[in-house]
Every structure is written in structure tokens, then in C-alpha cells.
Design an enzyme around this catalytic site. Structure first.
Site, short mmCIF file in Angstrom:
data_model
loop_
_atom_site.label_atom_id
_atom_site.label_comp_id
_atom_site.label_asym_id
_atom_site.label_seq_id
_atom_site.Cartn_x
_atom_site.Cartn_y
_atom_site.Cartn_z
N PHE A 87 -41.79 2.64 -83.66
CA PHE A 87 -42.53 1.39 -83.47
C PHE A 87 -41.58 0.31 -82.95
O PHE A 87 -40.41 0.30 -83.33
CB PHE A 87 -43.13 0.91 -84.79
CG PHE A 87 -44.21 1.83 -85.32
CD1 PHE A 87 -45.54 1.54 -85.11
CD2 PHE A 87 -43.87 2.98 -86.02
CE1 PHE A 87 -46.54 2.39 -85.58
CE2 PHE A 87 -44.85 3.84 -86.50
CZ PHE A 87 -46.19 3.55 -86.28
N THR A 140 -43.09 8.70 -85.31
CA THR A 140 -43.49 7.68 -84.36
C THR A 140 -42.48 6.56 -84.44
O THR A 140 -42.05 6.19 -85.52
CB THR A 140 -44.91 7.15 -84.67
OG1 THR A 140 -45.82 8.24 -84.56
CG2 THR A 140 -45.33 6.08 -83.68
#
Ligand code: PEP
Ligand code: MN
Length: 692
Positions: A277, A275
């Protein structure tokens, strides 16, 4: 006793001595790195130099080979050391983080976002207090309210794709990206006891967690998946329930924190699940040009053939490689799109700044979200390497080639660059719904000086629409000379204006008087008018420049054309290219008319700028009998349209009664102007037009 073997504790003592020596040498290396960092502070060389790194690695590997030490071990150790040195120098250039940072994330403690935020702080050598919020919106709210310094939110996942809600927040709020972080997501299955998987009846997780482990869940047909707010919350809930038949999908760290047993590691469908960010702040933070950066922006292309391609060519042509392009629908504009774009570069570098200027010209709207130290670069072989000497000079045909002298024919002004005709040969067409203002078209904006009540605005709206107006005008916040004069109906008036416009199918234009009104007004008004008295309210200009709404910029009462264009530059430089200029008369010694209509300004502006220019014959003359002749004259002078005040009962108007046209007068003017071709219309794509 020379033949006596040294015992193991002696050997360990010697080993400890060698180890401390190694640490001592690392410390010595660190001091040298710091000294080099201080030298680089005054230079322009990049802190990361791929060639130098290769040399260092080759050097130590050669020494290793001589000493019979594993070259690959030495390579790994020195990679770590070099990585640490680069981070150390970057921290030095960025300036040490002062005090503890307050950081918002979405979810509860031990969520992946929490871990990513901690990783980000650790890499910067910063201390922080982290706070979890229920939703992304709440985390951003805390940032905007000044309750936290940063918000760390997920923007994309390598298996699930982009996180749309975060993109929406970036578009809607005044947010800046000041950093990025990546996190390898390792989903685990955890329960209160070490039970066989076949005994599980329910599995809790965030919908993303369930989606990313879909194949694993299919192998457990008796366990029913259940959605939860976040993964760490699901883990906490399982711990609280104490039911061994319920499990959660989350991180091993969260499981450990809540005393759960991990039944299975690595249960995601894809093992390479990362992921990314973004680290958000409420203000832009410039980053030293020697730190490898990415720049993120929001782009809306012009209504022109090949518009997106042209924008991408500007980036690639100037040596910027794009790392991400995401298309999102434009709210309230069916079948129109805005783009979120990331590329490698730093807006503080002249080369990138020049490319951004070109992009602003080529696009309709550009919002730079920030330049920030890059975490995930596309070219791992040369992470963060910058060209040795960033090209300070843009090519001669770009904006940097501004002539030293000012207002001469074929001139380039020093006061403005982007709105200069020399920067863009083609006329800018400002799109309002399907209406295009500019180019060869002629757009009429008509309506009362002030919105007074529902009946007045509804009747005027219908009348002007039926007689050929393209935009409905109506003031709701009124700049009045006397504080005792009618000041407008404010937000209630905007509601009435917008309702009347929607009812008869015309876009609306109304004046924004204050910075605080702009965002709210932009939600409903189709064009934001900046009035003559506010033409040099630079804060207001900057504010409307950040919005994705066309702006009607009136000329100041005693402003020169150069000042007027420089005011337009304020808006355009913020990213909003959708500016329509409006000549509304200037103060002169002449007092037979309210102002003196400077029609020559139309010809001058058309020569000096690519922006459309319309004329307001109402405020410039102040008397209704002069409105029609000046409207004709404006058309003849090459204006792109008119702004005209019309009232159902002009003598009773609460403002500008003498200059407002009656319905009859407006109808007569419009029938005469009907001989003139109307504005061009944008082709709105049919729902399936994009499909093959
Ligand atoms: C108006 O158009 O309502 C107005 C107040 O005009 P100006 O700013 O040109 O005076
Ligand atoms: Mn008026």
C-alpha cells in the site's frame, strides 16, 4: 517445615515477580534507547546499524549459552526488542504525530485496506479516524479536498501485479507518497453457518479476491463466483442475506466482525500473497536522512537512443538500488511510455539529490512522488542500513561543481544549474507530437494574437498549415495593458483553438495566465505559453514545471538573459525539462518599434543553455512590415524557430492589429523561408515495432 513443597500458587507468585522484573528491565532498556535516540538527533549516523545489531545478538546469545538458555529463543526475543527500538527512534526523529489523523481507504470497514491503514498508524504510534470510500478516486478526492490527512491505497499485489488505477491517480493529481505498508492477504471462505462446501451455490468477492482464489473455486464447480465492490462488502452482504448457500471470500477479521463462520482458511492459489500500500498526502513530507527511505518517481525519457538505460545508470552509478520499475502507456501519445520507478534513497540526502538532478537532465520529465520510510527493502540482511557518511559531494563533472563566479565565457551560473549548457552538452529537443523543436530544425508557430471566433481560427489554421507552419498559435486568456481591451474568449476560445488544430492536424500553443488554469489547459493544449508579463510569476512557473507538457517561456519585458534562464530553471527544477525559450523583444529607450528585438540573446542563450530558443518578430517590432526582415535575421542568428501573428483581416483584429501579418504576407515569408530545412521529425513507432 523445610521439607514442605511450595504450592503452585507460591510458584506462580514468584513467576509473576520475575515477569514484572523482565518488563521492568525492558522499560529500563527503552529509556536507554531513548537517550541514544536523543544523541543521534544531532549526529548523522543511521538509526539502524546492521553491525551493531549483529553484535548485540551475538552478545546475548553468548550469555544464553553460559546460562543454559536456548540461544534461538533469546535471538527471537531480542530481534523483536531491537525492531521495537528502531521503530521508537524513527518515531522520535519523525516527530510524534500530532493529534488524530484522518485516513481514507477504499472499501468498507474490515477491508484489507482498512487493516493495512491501521497497521501503518500503529507502527507510527499514531491515532486515527478511518473512513472507507467507494472508489480509489473518491478517497483521493477526499485527500485533495482536505477532508482527510492521508489516503492509504493498494499499489501492487504479489500475485495480481500492479493496480493501474492508483498509478493513474498518481500521474494525474498533485499527490505525494509519504509512506508505505505491506499486508499479507489471507483469503478465507465464510458463510452464515458451518455448511459443507458442496452445498454452496454462490461465492461473492472483489474480482481480485476471485482471481487470487481461482484454483480453489475450480474445485467447487457448483458454486458460481460473483463480483462485488470489495471483499469486506461481500462478507457484509452474505451476513445480510442470511442464506447458508452463499459464501464470501474475504479476511477472517471481516468474517468475525459480521458474525460469519470461516469454512476454510488460506484458500488463495499462492500462500505468499502480499499487497503493498502507498500512504498518500497532499504535501511532501521530508524524512530525516537517518531513516531508511525509498523514493518514488514518474519518469518520461527523452527522445534519444538508450534513454531509459542512461537514467537507470545514473541511479546505479550513484549507489541507489532500484526496487521497482513499471511502464505505463502515456495517455494521448500512442506507443509512448512513462515509467514509475522506486529506488532506495532519500531526496533529503545530498547523494540522492545529486542523482535526482542528473536524472532530471537526462530525462524529459521527472516527477518526484516522495521519499518515505521504507517498509519492504530488497536487502533483508541490512534493512535500512545507510552508508556511514553519505557522499555530500557529487563527482566533479556533475551539477554540484558550480563555479563561484557568474557570467563569464564557459561560465556556470549560480542562478541556474539544470538549464546550464555546462550540465548538458547536447541540445535539448522538445517533442510536440512528432515535431522536435531544437537542434538543427526550424519550427514555425503561427496564428492569430487572439482566438476571436470559430471561422477566424479555422481559416487561419488551414492557411498557416497549408503554407508550412508546424504549430498553431492563438491566445484565449489575454494579458492586456488595459482592462477595457478585449480580454480573450477564455475556455470557449481554447475549445475553438483545439478543434481548429485537430481539424488540420497541427499541435496548438496558447498562453496560461494563472496557476489555476494550468492543469485544465494542459489536458488540451499541446504547448503552454508563459507570457512576458508572467516570466517571473514563480508560482506559475512551478505549476507548469509539475506538468508533463512542453512550455514556451517568453522573455520578460525588462528581464536579463540570466533572469530568463533562472525562470526556466524554476520549471525544469520541478521535473519538466520540455522548455522552449522565446525572445520577444525588451523595453529600451528606442520607440520606433514596440520593443527592441535582442537578437544577440539568441546567440548568448545557445551558448549558455541547451534549451531551444525561438524568436517572436511580431511582438518585438509591433509593426507588420518589420516582421519578415526580423524573421530572416532570427534564422540567421541561429534561432530554432519563430512565433508569428497572422490574421485573416489584420486591420479588424481585436488585438495586435498593427503587427499581424495578412495571409498574403505570411505566404510570402514562408515561401522565402522554404529554402531553409524544416524541423526534424520524431520516428513514431509502428504498433508492432516493439515485438520481436
Ligand atoms: C502573445 O504571444 O500573445 C503575447 C501576449 O506575447 P508577450 O507575452 O510576449 O507579450
Ligand atoms: Mn499578441
Amino acid at each position: 517445615m523445610s521439607d514442605q513443597q511450595p504450592d503452585i500458587s507460591d510458584l506462580r507468585r514468584s513467576l509473576d515477580g520475575v515477569d514484572s522484573g523482565i518488563v521492568g528491565l525492558i522499560a529500563q532498556r527503552g529509556r536507554l534507547i531513548a537517550e541514544i535516540g536523543r544523541l543521534k538527533e544531532h549526529g548523522t549516523s543511521a538509526i539502524q546499524d546492521a553491525d551493531r545489531e549483529r553484535q548485540v545478538l551475538a552478545g546475548v546469545e553468548a550469555v544464553a549459552a553460559d546460562l543454559g538458555v536456548s540461544a534461538s529463543l533469546v535471538h527471537r526475543i531480542f530481534r523483536e526488542l531491537i525492531g521495537d527500538s528502531v521503530a521508537q527512534q524513527a518515531r522520535h526523529l519523525a516527530g510524534a504525530a500530532t493529534g488524530r489523523l484522518r485516513v481514507a481507504f477504499q472499501g468498507s470497514a474490515h477491508a484489507y485496506s482498512d487493516a493495512a491503514a491501521r497497521k501503518y498508524l500503529a507502527a507510527r504510534g499514531a491515532e486515527g479516524d478511518l473512513a472507507g470510500y467507494g472508489t480509489f478516486g473518491q478517497a483521493v478526492g477526499a485527500l485533495l479536498a482536505g477532508e482527510v490527512d492521508l489516503a492509504v491505497l493498494p499499489i501492487e499485489n504479489t500475485s495480481a501485479g500492479s493496480i493501474n488505477e492508483v498509478y493513474t491517480l498518481l500521474r494525474e493529481h498533485d499527490l505525494f507518497i509519504s509512506g508505505e505498508e505491506t499486508w499479507k492477504v489471507d483469503h478465507c471462505l465464510a458463510a452464515v453457518q458451518d455448511v459443507p462446501l458442496s452445498s454452496l451455490s454462490r461465492i461473492l468477492s472483489h474480482p481480485q479476491g476471485l482471481e487470487q482464489c481461482a484454483q480453489f473455486l475450480q474445485s467447487l464447480p457448483h458454486a458460481i463466483p460473483a463480483s462485488y465492490l470489495d471483499t469486506a462488502g461481500a462478507v457484509a452482504a452474505v451476513a445480510a442475506m442470511g442464506d447458508p448457500s452463499v459464501a464470501a471470500i474475504g479476511s477472517a477479521e471481516a468474517a468475525q466482525a459480521h458474525g460469519l463462520v470461516v469454512l476454510r482458511h488460506g484458500i488463495a492459489d499462492s500462500q505468499d500473497n502480499y499487497t503493498r500500500f502507498v500512504v498518500l498526502s497532499a504535501a511532501a513530507t521530508p524524512v530525516d536522512v537517518r531513516i531508511a527511505c525509498k523514493t518514488s518517481l514518474i519518469l518520461i525519457t527523452r527522445h534519444e537512443e538508450g534513454a531509459l538505460l542512461r537514467c537507470l545508470e545514473i541511479l546505479s552509478g550513484s549507489g541507489h538500488s532500484m526496487t521497482k520499475l513499471e511502464s505505463r502507456p502515456r495517455p494521448g501519445r500512442p506507443w509512448e511510455y512513462l515509467f514509475f520507478l522506486d529506488f532506495e534513497g532519500n531526496a533529503a540526502e545530498p547523494r540522492t539529490a545529486a542523482a535526482l538532478d542528473e536524472l532530471r537532465l537526462a530525462a524529459q520529465y521527472v516527477k518526484v512522488l516522495g521519499s518515505y520510510p521504507a517498509k519492504a527493502l530488497r536487502h533483508p540482511a541490512h534493512p535500512g542500513s545507510l552508508p556511514d557518511a553519505p557522499a555530500a559531494e557529487a563527482p566533479a563533472d556533475t551539477l554540484e561543481a558550480v563555479a563561484a563566479d557568474g557570467a563569464t565565457a564557459g561560465h556556470r551560473s549560480r542562478q541556474y544549474r539544470l538549464v546550464d549548457r555546462a550540465s548538458r552538452a547536447a541540445d535539448t529537443l522538445v517533442q510536440v507530437g512528432d515535431l522536435l523543436v531544437g537542434g538543427s530544425g526550424f519550427a514555425v508557430m503561427a496564428g492569430p494574437c487572439s482566438v476571436e471566433n470559430a471561422e477566424q481560427i479555422a481559416a487561419t489554421a488551414k492557411f498557416v498549415r497549408d503554407h508550412g507552419a508546424h504549430v498553431l498559435r492563438g491566445g484565449v486568456f489575454k494579458p492586456r495593458t488595459s482592462p477595457y481591451a478585449f480580454q480573450g474568449l477564455g475556455w470557449k476560445g481554447l475549445e475553438l483553438l483545439v478543434a481548429a488544430g485537430r481539424e488540420i492536424g497541427l499541435p496548438v500553443v496558447t498562453e496560461v495566465m494563472a496557476v489555476e488554469q494550468a492543469q485544465r489547459m494542459a489536458k488540451d493544449a499541446d504547448i503552454l505559453q508563459v507570457g512576458a508579463r508572467n516570466m517571473q510569476n514563480f508560482d506559475l512557473l512551478r505549476e507548469v514545471g509539475k506538468l508533463d507538457r512542453p512550455v514556451l517561456l517568453k522573455r520578460g519585458l525588462s528581464s536579463t538573459i540570466e533572469e530568463w534562464l533562472a525562470a526556466a530553471e524554476y520549471i525544469v527544477a520541478q521535473g519538466n525539462q520540455q522548455v522552449i525559450l522565446c525572445e520577444r523583444g525588451i523595453r529600451t529607450f528606442e520607440n520606433a518599434t514596440r520593443n527592441t528585438l535582442d537578437l544577440s540573446a539568441v546567440a548568448v542563450v545557445r551558448e549558455r543553455s541547451h534549451l531551444p530558443v525561438i524568436v517572436d518578430p511580431s511582438h518585438s517590432t509591433g509593426q507588420r512590415r518589420y516582421v519578415a526582415p526580423m524573421a530572416w535575421a532570427a534564422r540567421a542568428a541561429g534561432a530554432h524557430g519563430l512565433l508569428i501573428e497572422v490574421h485573416p483581416a489584420p486591420e479588424k483584429a481585436l488585438s495586435d492589429a498593427e503587427q499581424s501579418l495578412s495571409f498574403g504576407e505570411f505566404a510570402a515569408l514562408m515561401s522565402q523561408l522554404a529554402a531553409v530545412p524544416g524541423p526534424s521529425r520524431a520516428t513514431v513507432k509502428a504498433p508492432n515495432a516493439n515485438l520481436p
